[in-house]
Design an enzyme around this catalytic site. Sequence first.
Site, short mmCIF file in Angstrom:
data_model
loop_
_atom_site.label_atom_id
_atom_site.label_comp_id
_atom_site.label_asym_id
_atom_site.label_seq_id
_atom_site.Cartn_x
_atom_site.Cartn_y
_atom_site.Cartn_z
N ASP A 18 -14.68 -14.66 -26.31
CA ASP A 18 -15.66 -15.43 -27.06
C ASP A 18 -16.98 -14.64 -26.98
O ASP A 18 -17.12 -13.74 -26.14
CB ASP A 18 -15.81 -16.81 -26.39
CG ASP A 18 -16.93 -17.61 -27.00
OD1 ASP A 18 -16.99 -17.70 -28.23
OD2 ASP A 18 -17.75 -18.16 -26.23
N ASP A 22 -20.72 -16.11 -27.75
CA ASP A 22 -21.90 -16.84 -27.26
C ASP A 22 -21.63 -17.44 -25.89
O ASP A 22 -20.76 -18.31 -25.75
CB ASP A 22 -22.26 -17.97 -28.25
CG ASP A 22 -22.59 -17.45 -29.65
OD1 ASP A 22 -23.40 -16.54 -29.74
OD2 ASP A 22 -22.02 -17.97 -30.63
N GLY A 40 -19.16 -23.85 -28.76
CA GLY A 40 -17.93 -23.34 -29.35
C GLY A 40 -17.64 -23.87 -30.74
O GLY A 40 -16.86 -23.27 -31.48
N ILE A 41 -18.23 -24.98 -31.11
CA ILE A 41 -17.85 -25.57 -32.41
C ILE A 41 -18.80 -25.09 -33.53
O ILE A 41 -19.88 -24.59 -33.26
CB ILE A 41 -17.72 -27.10 -32.37
CG1 ILE A 41 -19.07 -27.77 -32.22
CG2 ILE A 41 -16.77 -27.56 -31.27
CD1 ILE A 41 -18.99 -29.26 -32.44
N ARG A 71 -21.25 -24.66 -37.01
CA ARG A 71 -22.62 -25.10 -37.29
C ARG A 71 -22.64 -26.50 -37.92
O ARG A 71 -23.33 -27.40 -37.46
CB ARG A 71 -23.27 -24.09 -38.25
CG ARG A 71 -24.76 -24.12 -38.26
CD ARG A 71 -25.32 -23.13 -39.28
NE ARG A 71 -24.91 -21.75 -39.02
CZ ARG A 71 -25.17 -20.74 -39.85
NH1 ARG A 71 -25.84 -20.93 -40.97
NH2 ARG A 71 -24.76 -19.51 -39.55
N SER A 103 -19.10 -18.01 -34.68
CA SER A 103 -20.42 -17.77 -35.25
C SER A 103 -20.36 -16.78 -36.40
O SER A 103 -19.78 -15.70 -36.29
CB SER A 103 -21.36 -17.23 -34.16
OG SER A 103 -22.57 -16.82 -34.75
N ARG A 104 -21.06 -17.14 -37.49
CA ARG A 104 -21.18 -16.22 -38.61
C ARG A 104 -22.14 -15.09 -38.27
O ARG A 104 -22.22 -14.09 -38.98
CB ARG A 104 -21.70 -16.97 -39.84
CG ARG A 104 -20.64 -17.85 -40.44
CD ARG A 104 -21.18 -18.90 -41.37
NE ARG A 104 -20.09 -19.75 -41.76
CZ ARG A 104 -19.40 -19.63 -42.90
NH1 ARG A 104 -19.74 -18.72 -43.76
NH2 ARG A 104 -18.40 -20.41 -43.16
N ASN A 105 -22.93 -15.26 -37.22
CA ASN A 105 -23.87 -14.23 -36.80
C ASN A 105 -23.24 -13.21 -35.85
O ASN A 105 -23.92 -12.27 -35.42
CB ASN A 105 -25.08 -14.88 -36.10
CG ASN A 105 -25.93 -15.69 -37.07
OD1 ASN A 105 -26.54 -15.12 -37.97
ND2 ASN A 105 -25.95 -17.00 -36.91
N ASP A 146 -16.21 -19.83 -22.69
CA ASP A 146 -17.09 -20.70 -21.90
C ASP A 146 -17.14 -22.13 -22.43
O ASP A 146 -17.89 -22.95 -21.91
CB ASP A 146 -18.53 -20.14 -21.87
CG ASP A 146 -19.21 -20.26 -23.22
OD1 ASP A 146 -18.54 -20.06 -24.26
OD2 ASP A 146 -20.40 -20.58 -23.24
C1 BG6 Z 1 -20.21 -20.65 -31.65
C2 BG6 Z 1 -21.28 -21.27 -30.77
O1 BG6 Z 1 -19.87 -19.40 -31.11
O2 BG6 Z 1 -20.72 -20.46 -32.97
C3 BG6 Z 1 -21.77 -22.57 -31.39
O3 BG6 Z 1 -20.73 -21.54 -29.49
C4 BG6 Z 1 -22.25 -22.29 -32.83
O4 BG6 Z 1 -22.83 -23.07 -30.62
C5 BG6 Z 1 -21.12 -21.65 -33.62
O5 BG6 Z 1 -22.63 -23.52 -33.44
C6 BG6 Z 1 -21.55 -21.30 -35.06
O6 BG6 Z 1 -22.54 -20.31 -35.00
P1 BG6 Z 1 -23.45 -19.84 -36.22
O7 BG6 Z 1 -24.19 -18.64 -35.67
O8 BG6 Z 1 -22.53 -19.47 -37.34
O9 BG6 Z 1 -24.33 -20.98 -36.57
MG MG Z 2 -19.13 -19.62 -26.18
#
Ligand code: BG6
Ligand code: MG
Length: 214
Positions: free
Chosen positions: A12, A14, A49-50, A52, A115-117, A169
Amino acid sequence: MQMPKLKAVIFDLDGVITCTDEYHYLAWKKLFDRLGIEFSRRENEQLKGIGRRESFELIAGGKFSGDKVDRYLREKNEYYIKFLDNNKLSPLPGITKLLEQLNSAGISKAVASGSRNAPQILNNLGMTACFEAIVDGSMCTKSKPAPDLFLLAAEKLCVSPAECVVVEDSQAGIQAAADAGMKSIGIGNYLRNADFCLADTRLLDISIVLSFNF
Ligand code: BG6
Ligand code: MG
């Protein structure tokens, strides 16, 4: 019957590879404070983990119309990007050592993040090339706790789920790993159903990964 052999570790992002879980929390806090919605670290635990949109729905579900929600999701992401721009990221303790150990042992490494980031963060860390596969939130419609992100990472690595260990995590991620048919190492003391739990990434070591019965 031939037993599966450990072939890959899927990380994972984040809260495992780097501390961006904190910036997600601070960005949600800023948004919900502005909207007058109570939000603390306690509520934030459920969001780990979930996705946005699912995160917003959990805290503020039903309070706003569709296009307002879209606007708030963009606003949260803008706050998040600002935290990233203002802080230098580095890998959490223990991560670089484990990646080196896995390299020496010929075990593949992937990232599977909702995460898209994620690609941008790995790029900021200078770690894109450390992984043979990177799966981010834009690549699957269902985020954790669905197993899809982990299954896609295994597919990209050309290994079967039973040959993978996940490092996670979040409770949603531990659930996703179990439903994918993968073993898991939980980072944090309160994760149910992890195959192994560590208080902190600094305790990560290849001996733990190899101690699973493959
Ligand atoms: C997960 C994070 O990895 O990505 C979450 O644990 C977050 O907290 C999710 O909401 C979506 O991330 P993002 O960067 O696309 O908003
Ligand atoms: Mg995480």
